[in-house]
Design a protein around this motif. Structure first.
Motif, PDB file in Angstrom:
ATOM      1  N   UNK A 102      -6.960   7.280  -1.609  1.00 10.21           N
ATOM      2  CA  UNK A 102      -7.783   6.168  -1.138  1.00 10.21           C
ATOM      3  C   UNK A 102      -6.883   5.044  -0.630  1.00 10.21           C
ATOM      4  N   UNK A 103      -7.079   4.547   0.592  1.00 11.11           N
ATOM      5  CA  UNK A 103      -6.289   3.392   1.033  1.00 11.11           C
ATOM      6  C   UNK A 103      -6.521   2.213   0.088  1.00 11.11           C
ATOM      7  N   UNK A 104      -5.452   1.728  -0.515  1.00 12.79           N
ATOM      8  CA  UNK A 104      -5.576   0.677  -1.527  1.00 12.79           C
ATOM      9  C   UNK A 104      -4.511  -0.383  -1.290  1.00 12.79           C
ATOM     10  N   UNK A 105      -4.929  -1.547  -0.804  1.00 12.78           N
ATOM     11  CA  UNK A 105      -4.037  -2.702  -0.664  1.00 12.78           C
ATOM     12  C   UNK A 105      -4.057  -3.435  -1.995  1.00 12.78           C
ATOM     13  N   UNK A 106      -2.941  -3.367  -2.717  1.00 15.71           N
ATOM     14  CA  UNK A 106      -2.892  -3.847  -4.098  1.00 15.71           C
ATOM     15  C   UNK A 106      -1.874  -4.988  -4.239  1.00 15.71           C
ATOM     16  N   UNK A 107      -1.869  -5.598  -5.426  1.00 10.44           N
ATOM     17  CA  UNK A 107      -0.941  -6.693  -5.742  1.00 10.44           C
ATOM     18  C   UNK A 107      -1.096  -7.845  -4.738  1.00 10.44           C
ATOM     19  N   UNK A 108      -2.289  -8.085  -4.232  1.00 10.67           N
ATOM     20  CA  UNK A 108      -2.462  -9.139  -3.231  1.00 10.67           C
ATOM     21  C   UNK A 108      -2.005 -10.476  -3.817  1.00 10.67           C
ATOM     22  N   UNK A 109      -1.116 -11.149  -3.092  1.00 12.45           N
ATOM     23  CA  UNK A 109      -0.575 -12.447  -3.512  1.00 12.45           C
ATOM     24  C   UNK A 109      -0.772 -13.455  -2.386  1.00 12.45           C
ATOM     25  N   UNK A 110      -1.075 -14.711  -2.709  1.00 12.53           N
ATOM     26  CA  UNK A 110      -1.375 -15.209  -4.051  1.00 12.53           C
ATOM     27  C   UNK A 110      -2.707 -14.656  -4.552  1.00 12.53           C
ATOM     28  N   UNK A 111      -2.824 -14.550  -5.864  1.00  9.71           N
ATOM     29  CA  UNK A 111      -4.034 -13.972  -6.439  1.00  9.71           C
ATOM     30  C   UNK A 111      -5.196 -14.962  -6.341  1.00  9.71           C
ATOM     31  N   UNK A 112      -6.402 -14.446  -6.494  1.00  9.64           N
ATOM     32  CA  UNK A 112      -7.605 -15.250  -6.248  1.00  9.64           C
ATOM     33  C   UNK A 112      -7.665 -16.484  -7.133  1.00  9.64           C
ATOM     34  N   UNK A 113      -7.274 -16.351  -8.412  1.00  6.28           N
ATOM     35  CA  UNK A 113      -7.394 -17.493  -9.319  1.00  6.28           C
ATOM     36  C   UNK A 113      -6.371 -18.575  -9.009  1.00  6.28           C
ATOM     37  N   UNK A 158       0.848  -1.182   0.000  1.00  4.24           N
ATOM     38  CA  UNK A 158       0.000   0.000   0.000  1.00  4.24           C
ATOM     39  C   UNK A 158       0.885   1.234   0.000  1.00  4.24           C
ATOM     40  N   UNK A 159       0.496   2.217  -0.792  1.00  2.00           N
ATOM     41  CA  UNK A 159       1.193   3.499  -0.845  1.00  2.00           C
ATOM     42  C   UNK A 159       0.340   4.524  -0.109  1.00  2.00           C
ATOM     43  N   UNK A 160       0.917   5.132   0.930  1.00  2.00           N
ATOM     44  CA  UNK A 160       0.128   6.039   1.768  1.00  2.00           C
ATOM     45  C   UNK A 160       0.699   7.453   1.783  1.00  2.00           C
TER      46      UNK A 160
END
Length: 614
Positions: free
Chosen positions: A521-532, A434-436
């Motif tokens: 906007x608080x954005x937690x991105x690149x979540x790993x492992x990805x859903x698929x 996250x970039x804050x």
């Protein structure tokens, strides 16, 4: 001045983790150097093909063994405003090369897509993969083995990282990156953002939105906000791959052409034929990579580089991790405020002192490795200076010791914030970043019910229905590289911005990307492992309480452990994302790509990380 202890510690940790892979890489590029110009080893038929289209002077030089031949790899096209100025660069480079007794040839072109054009469209699902296609395309260009150095013409989002991966793969060659510069300032970025937000709320018509966008993006040159394209240029300078002070000089100006001329002279001077041989694979080491991360933090640069720098480092046998970014962020202060982290654009940043002032401040504070090799020579001190032309048109360099605008650039002793504003988050939802740097501190902790989406367009639809006028965490899943190519999700920014502006506590959690424009906007991105790929985002249900805590570094679904462990993963039918606009051609890449936290690369960076862990 000695480098900060944390920076020294992180650098040593990277070097130790990378020892085996780095040694193997250096052995490969040392073997590739060979003995003398590579074209001397080509057969007469090979070489004749290689210079058949050249003029008589260039042919005579290429028949010999002492003339440096510069390979130009260009990302020119005239749809990208940033790349349109490159149209006339090859002829300029060839003419200057002849003046210094060298030759230059366009080795090949690489694709260059504009994320600004494809944003929110099907083509965006090819964007991240284009980085690796660019690397392979540049590899094809350089595979003719005719060249003694390479000059890379590229600016925008995936293009520079792709060219960097190729440059390091051909690490026995010197590499000089040549910028083209940003367009002059147009409609202020904050005014443009206000029109976008008003359009999202239905307060202005589409013609007013197009008028605002056209006044912002209005001429040749890079877009002026501080997204991935301008973050690329910052990185090339702070990593010593540009000439000092050259990143943000406007296109089609005498100074821009003079800097390009000097880049050609420098490329010819650092080949193996001379006394200053500077192969890029040895020049770019662990310290150089750390300097890039430091620059990213000090300027509030694009989160895309949490993918790209990891992939670039891997191309040089260096294992960089998200934890390294986090550790460096804790000690590197934010020295610049450039939109979306402030009102200023990149021209204002340059006018305030730009890269020379920033680099000087970091060096004086012990926050940058100053003893690295660069294309300009040894050490970073030369990068404290701003280029200009004197009354005779001669290039001169002047040290920059003061900021011309402390609202844009500040000294390290009085930063905008004490850290770089980037965090790694971990928890039962996986690992994310996250970039804050522009997120209000009262939004560092968001705890709210999940609203789950599997398409970014559904967020706007729900907003238009009035379903989102409340506190919530938007969980936008199945957006990762293996699912649909990890597109940027900028269409979410105006919508979530409106809701936060109304006082709601909102956040985004996604296995997709948000780039350098994630904003407030608080954005937690690149979540790993990805859903698929079996990631826990596939377990989230509407109404689950989600806690995003920047201070604690956690990202959690507040669900009873027994229930959470028993839940099945939701499956998604993504076939409609896998055809049309060329997406069917990229099935191989979707199947081969690694995880976001190891660079989302098809080149085996995931294996490199696993080997380092072992």
């Amino acid at each position: 001045m000695n480098v900060h202890p944390t920076i020294a510690e992180v650098t040593e940790r990277i070097a130790e983790r990378s020892r085996a892979s780095r040694q193997a890489y250096l052995a490969r590029i040392d073997a590739a150097k060979g003995n003398g110009p590579h074209r001397r080893h080509l057969s007469c038929g090979n070489l004749a093909h290689g210079f058949a289209a050249c003029g008589a002077t260039d042919k005579d030089r290429l028949k010999g063994e002492v003339t440096p031949n510069l390979g130009i790899v260009t990302a020119y096209n005239d749809m990208l405003s940033a790349h349109q100025p490159y149209e006339r660069y090859p002829e300029l480079i060839r003419s200057i090369a002849r003046e210094v007794g060298a030759t230059a040839q366009v080795a090949g072109g690489v694709p260059a897509m504009c994320d600004g054009v494809t944003q929110g469209q099907a083509g965006m699902e090819l964007s991240l993969f284009s980085r690796d296609v660019i690397a392979m395309s540049a590899g094809v260009a350089l595979s003719h083995d005719m060249f003694d150095a390479a000059m890379f013409l590229g600016i925008c989002d995936k293009i520079v990282p792709g060219l960097m991966i190729a440059a390091l793969t051909f690490g026995h060659l010197p590499a000089v990156f040549v910028p083209a510069g940003p367009m002059p300032s147009g409609l202020p970025n904050e005014d443009k953002a206000a029109v976008r937000q008003a359009f999202a709320e239905g307060k202005v018509a589409q013609d007013k939105l197009l008028e605002a966008e056209s006044k912002s993006y209005h001429s040749p040159g890079t877009c002026t906000f501080y997204g991935t394209a301008n973050s690329n240029q910052m990185l090339m300078e702070i990593m010593g791959l540009h000439l000092p002070g050259s990143s943000f000089v406007n296109p089609n100006t005498p100074l821009r052409d003079t800097l390009t001329t000097e880049a050609v002279r420098r490329a010819a001077a650092i080949t193996a034929q001379g006394d200053n041989y500077t192969p890029v694979g040895r020049m770019v080491d662990e310290r150089t990579i750390v300097n890039g991360v430091i620059g990213l933090h000090a300027t509030g640069g694009s989160t895309n580089h949490l993918l790209h720098l990891i992939a670039v480092a891997a191309a040089a046998g260096i294992v960089l991790t998200l934890e390294d970014f986090d550790a460096l962020s804790s000690v590197v202060p934010l020295l610049a405020r450039v939109y979306p982290n402030g009102y200023a654009d990149i021209n204002h940043f340059h006018q305030a002192g730009g890269m020379p002032y920033l680099i000087g401040q970091l060096l004086d504070a012990g926050l940058l490795h100053g003893d690295v090799q660069t294309v300009w020579g040894s050490g970073m001190d030369a990068y404290r200076c701003m280029p200009s032309l004197d009354e005779t048109g001669t290039l001169v360099y002047t040290p920059v010791t003061e900021s011309a605008n402390p609202n844009i650039l500040r000294p390290a002793s009085e930063p905008f914030r004490a850290d770089g504003g980037l965090r790694t988050l971990k928890g039962n939802l996986g690992r994310s970043v996250i970039k804050v740097s522009s997120v209000p501190e009262d939004r560092y902790v968001i705890e709210a019910p999940a609203v789950v989406f599997e398409d970014q367009n559904d967020v706007k639809t729900a907003f238009d229905r009035g379903d989102l006028d409340r506190d919530f965490v938007a969980v936008v899943r199945f957006q990762g590289p293996r699912a649909i190519g990890m597109p940027e999700l900028h269409k979410l920014t105006p919508t979530l911005g409106v809701l936060q502006g109304r006082g709601h506590r909102v956040a985004l959690v996604t296995d997709g990307r948000m780039s350098g424009a994630s904003g407030k906007i608080p954005a937690a991105i690149h979540v790993s492992p990805e859903a698929i790929d079996g990631g826990p985002l596939a377990k989230v249900r509407n109404g689950d309480m989600i806690r995003l805590d920047v201070t604690a570094g956690t990202l959690e679904a507040l669900v009873d452990d027994a229930e959470w462990n028993a839940r099945e993963m939701v499956k998604a039918d993504l076939t409609h994302h896998h055809h049309g606009m060329g997406r069917e051609l990229f099935a191989l890449m979707r199947n081969a790509v690694g995880t976001g936290d190891t660079g989302a690369s098809v080149f085996g960076t995931q294996d490199l990380h696993h080997a380092a862990d072992a």
